[in-house]
Design a protein around this motif. Sequence first.
Motif, short mmCIF file in Angstrom:
data_model
loop_
_atom_site.label_atom_id
_atom_site.label_comp_id
_atom_site.label_asym_id
_atom_site.label_seq_id
_atom_site.Cartn_x
_atom_site.Cartn_y
_atom_site.Cartn_z
N ALA A 1 0.83 -1.21 0.00
CA ALA A 1 0.00 0.00 0.00
C ALA A 1 0.86 1.25 0.00
O ALA A 1 0.59 2.22 -0.74
CB ALA A 1 -0.93 -0.01 1.21
N TRP A 2 1.91 1.25 0.80
CA TRP A 2 2.80 2.41 0.81
C TRP A 2 3.42 2.63 -0.56
O TRP A 2 3.46 3.76 -1.09
CB TRP A 2 3.91 2.23 1.85
N ALA B 1 -6.71 -17.18 -5.06
CA ALA B 1 -8.06 -16.74 -4.70
C ALA B 1 -8.29 -16.80 -3.19
O ALA B 1 -9.02 -15.97 -2.63
CB ALA B 1 -9.10 -17.57 -5.44
N ASP B 2 -7.66 -17.78 -2.53
CA ASP B 2 -7.83 -17.89 -1.07
C ASP B 2 -7.23 -16.71 -0.32
O ASP B 2 -7.61 -16.43 0.82
CB ASP B 2 -7.17 -19.19 -0.57
N VAL B 3 -6.29 -16.02 -0.96
CA VAL B 3 -5.59 -14.91 -0.30
C VAL B 3 -6.29 -13.58 -0.58
O VAL B 3 -6.20 -12.65 0.23
CB VAL B 3 -4.12 -14.85 -0.79
N THR B 4 -7.01 -13.49 -1.69
CA THR B 4 -7.52 -12.21 -2.17
C THR B 4 -8.34 -11.47 -1.13
O THR B 4 -8.10 -10.28 -0.84
CB THR B 4 -8.36 -12.41 -3.45
N GLU B 5 -9.33 -12.12 -0.54
CA GLU B 5 -10.21 -11.43 0.39
C GLU B 5 -9.45 -10.92 1.61
O GLU B 5 -9.63 -9.77 2.04
CB GLU B 5 -11.35 -12.36 0.84
N ARG B 6 -8.56 -11.73 2.15
CA ARG B 6 -7.78 -11.30 3.31
C ARG B 6 -6.82 -10.16 2.95
O ARG B 6 -6.63 -9.23 3.72
CB ARG B 6 -7.00 -12.49 3.90
N LEU B 7 -6.24 -10.24 1.76
CA LEU B 7 -5.34 -9.19 1.32
C LEU B 7 -6.09 -7.88 1.12
O LEU B 7 -5.61 -6.80 1.52
CB LEU B 7 -4.64 -9.60 0.02
N VAL B 8 -7.27 -7.94 0.51
CA VAL B 8 -8.07 -6.72 0.30
C VAL B 8 -8.41 -6.07 1.63
O VAL B 8 -8.30 -4.85 1.80
CB VAL B 8 -9.35 -7.05 -0.50
N GLN B 9 -8.82 -6.88 2.61
CA GLN B 9 -9.15 -6.33 3.93
C GLN B 9 -7.92 -5.69 4.58
O GLN B 9 -8.01 -4.62 5.20
CB GLN B 9 -9.73 -7.43 4.82
N ALA B 10 -6.78 -6.35 4.44
CA ALA B 10 -5.54 -5.80 5.02
C ALA B 10 -5.15 -4.50 4.33
O ALA B 10 -4.74 -3.53 4.99
CB ALA B 10 -4.41 -6.82 4.92
N LYS C 1 -13.52 -4.66 -10.65
CA LYS C 1 -14.53 -4.22 -9.69
C LYS C 1 -13.84 -3.43 -8.58
O LYS C 1 -12.86 -3.89 -7.98
CB LYS C 1 -15.25 -5.43 -9.10
N VAL C 2 -14.33 -2.24 -8.29
CA VAL C 2 -13.77 -1.41 -7.23
C VAL C 2 -14.22 -1.96 -5.87
O VAL C 2 -15.41 -2.07 -5.60
CB VAL C 2 -14.22 0.06 -7.37
N VAL C 3 -13.25 -2.31 -5.03
CA VAL C 3 -13.59 -2.80 -3.69
C VAL C 3 -13.10 -1.83 -2.59
O VAL C 3 -13.54 -1.91 -1.45
CB VAL C 3 -13.00 -4.20 -3.44
N VAL C 4 -12.18 -0.96 -2.95
CA VAL C 4 -11.71 0.09 -2.03
C VAL C 4 -11.51 1.35 -2.86
O VAL C 4 -10.92 1.30 -3.95
CB VAL C 4 -10.39 -0.29 -1.34
N GLY C 5 -11.98 2.50 -2.37
CA GLY C 5 -11.75 3.77 -3.05
C GLY C 5 -12.63 3.95 -4.27
O GLY C 5 -13.82 3.62 -4.26
N THR D 1 -10.61 -5.70 -7.86
CA THR D 1 -10.58 -7.17 -7.95
C THR D 1 -11.33 -7.59 -9.21
O THR D 1 -11.84 -6.74 -9.96
CB THR D 1 -11.23 -7.81 -6.71
N ASN D 2 -11.41 -8.89 -9.44
CA ASN D 2 -12.05 -9.44 -10.65
C ASN D 2 -11.41 -8.88 -11.92
O ASN D 2 -12.06 -8.71 -12.95
CB ASN D 2 -13.56 -9.15 -10.67
N VAL D 3 -10.13 -8.57 -11.83
CA VAL D 3 -9.39 -8.07 -13.00
C VAL D 3 -8.86 -9.26 -13.78
O VAL D 3 -8.40 -10.25 -13.21
CB VAL D 3 -8.23 -7.16 -12.54
N VAL D 4 -8.92 -9.15 -15.11
CA VAL D 4 -8.39 -10.20 -15.97
C VAL D 4 -7.32 -9.60 -16.88
O VAL D 4 -7.21 -8.37 -17.01
CB VAL D 4 -9.50 -10.86 -16.83
#
Length: 505
Positions: free
Chosen positions: A266-267, A287-296, A336-340, A356-359
């Motif tokens: 992020a920095w 995919a298992d990491v994505t949700e936790r990474l987005v929250q972090a 898809k915008v999930v933050v900002g 997310t959901n970027v291809v």
Amino acid sequence: MTSVKGKVCCACQRNGRKTCRRTRLGEPCLKTYPLECGLLLRRARAAFRSGRTAQEGFRSAQLEALVRMLGEHECDFVDALGRDLHKPRFETIMSELILVKDEALHAVANLRKWMQPQHVERTLVTTLDETLVVSEPLGVVLIIGAWCSPVRQSLGPLVGAIAAGNCALIHPYEHTSHTAELLHRLVPSYLDNECYHVVLAGGNNLAEVVELKFDHVFFIGGREDGSRVAQAAARSLTPVTLVLGGKNPCYVDQQCDLAAAARRIAWARFHNAGQSLVAPDYVLCHADVTERLVQALKCCVMQFYGTDPQESRSFGRMVNPESFNRTRDLLWRSGKVVVGGQVVEAERYIAPTILTNVVETDAIMQHDITGPVLPILNVDGVDEAVAFINRQEKPLCVYAYSSDGKVISRLMNETSSGAFCSNDSVLQSMMVALPFGGVGASGMGSHHGRSSFDTFSHRKSCLLRGTRFECVTCLRYPPYEDRNLSLMTWASALSQRSQGWCQIL
């Protein structure tokens, strides 16, 4: 502290002075047209031929003057970058001024060693001769700095040019006009007026300036401008160093310290409002990491910039409307915008944004990102991550976050990039002892420390011989005899450190 008219500069406060030399920002600064650049080039070439840059003392004095300039006008630089990029004082001092000072002081400390001829291993035939490599200055060089870090990327390469004994024309980018004008006013007050000149030619005239026939052109910036510079330089057979942008991948492994990874990513991505050639351009993770990474990452954005980054004094703005529009359009056409995702055109503000959901075929994956947007793509693991990275053009940087050394080794050894960094981002580009540059589509050549000195030097091979042993040397002269060839072949085989059969010549 932001400079204000009538206030005392922070550097002067530290030095106990009441006033310091200041400049008036915002005043119109005359554009330097190609004809004027040609006149400045001739002045610099005459100064170079006079030999004044050859001495170690001259080079050291110029580098020390550069350090003084940055210290005595710290507030002016903070003010200029604040106007150009809304850049926080902390970022200006830490990522611009201090890094250039470190580069210059490192060069001063090592200059004598760098200037010494390097002796080369002798062979059987050169046992009584002297073989060495001498670093000689190229002449007059053109340095074209990028707008995303206009002080560091204009003056950083200048350190190498001065250390190597060159004269230089420095071309800051017009997008950061206040910083360019400040450099235009300050450099003549500190550096030799015949050897070093700041020109403000503008992007439209850049090719004409490059074609004036410099001894070397150093360019930092985007691929499109870099390509034009390289083509213009090729027309006059001028060698170039190109440090170009690129889509820098960042792999986040399932086994890693996710909280630390999120903070560092992020920095790196949102520093300077994402306007960086070395920031992570996209994240690859399972995919298992994505949700936790987005929250972090979301938590990091909140910690760094508060609930409303638009009000934060630690978050910058896009440099101009064109860059704003380009980044906004890429953002709106991808994933898809999930933050900002918030934008304010009047302020050239784009919030720190995570997609997310970027291809791979999305618009944001087809162009370099020079804004505060971080796409996240899913891969099944390190195998797919390596394959994905290798399908793209070679980037300026590859980043990998993992607590598994084997994963780090695979990313480092099985991908090609200008630089590699594990479990952090951007830091490798700030270390003066590490050469930094691109490869393939991300550029050619490198700089920082000794690499900058070598970039702006010609490494001349020198063999210092006498006229003794002509009885051996005469074996190479016609008329050619089989006996002479046999003797030469034997002598070559005799030398265990032979570099080729012809060294007997």
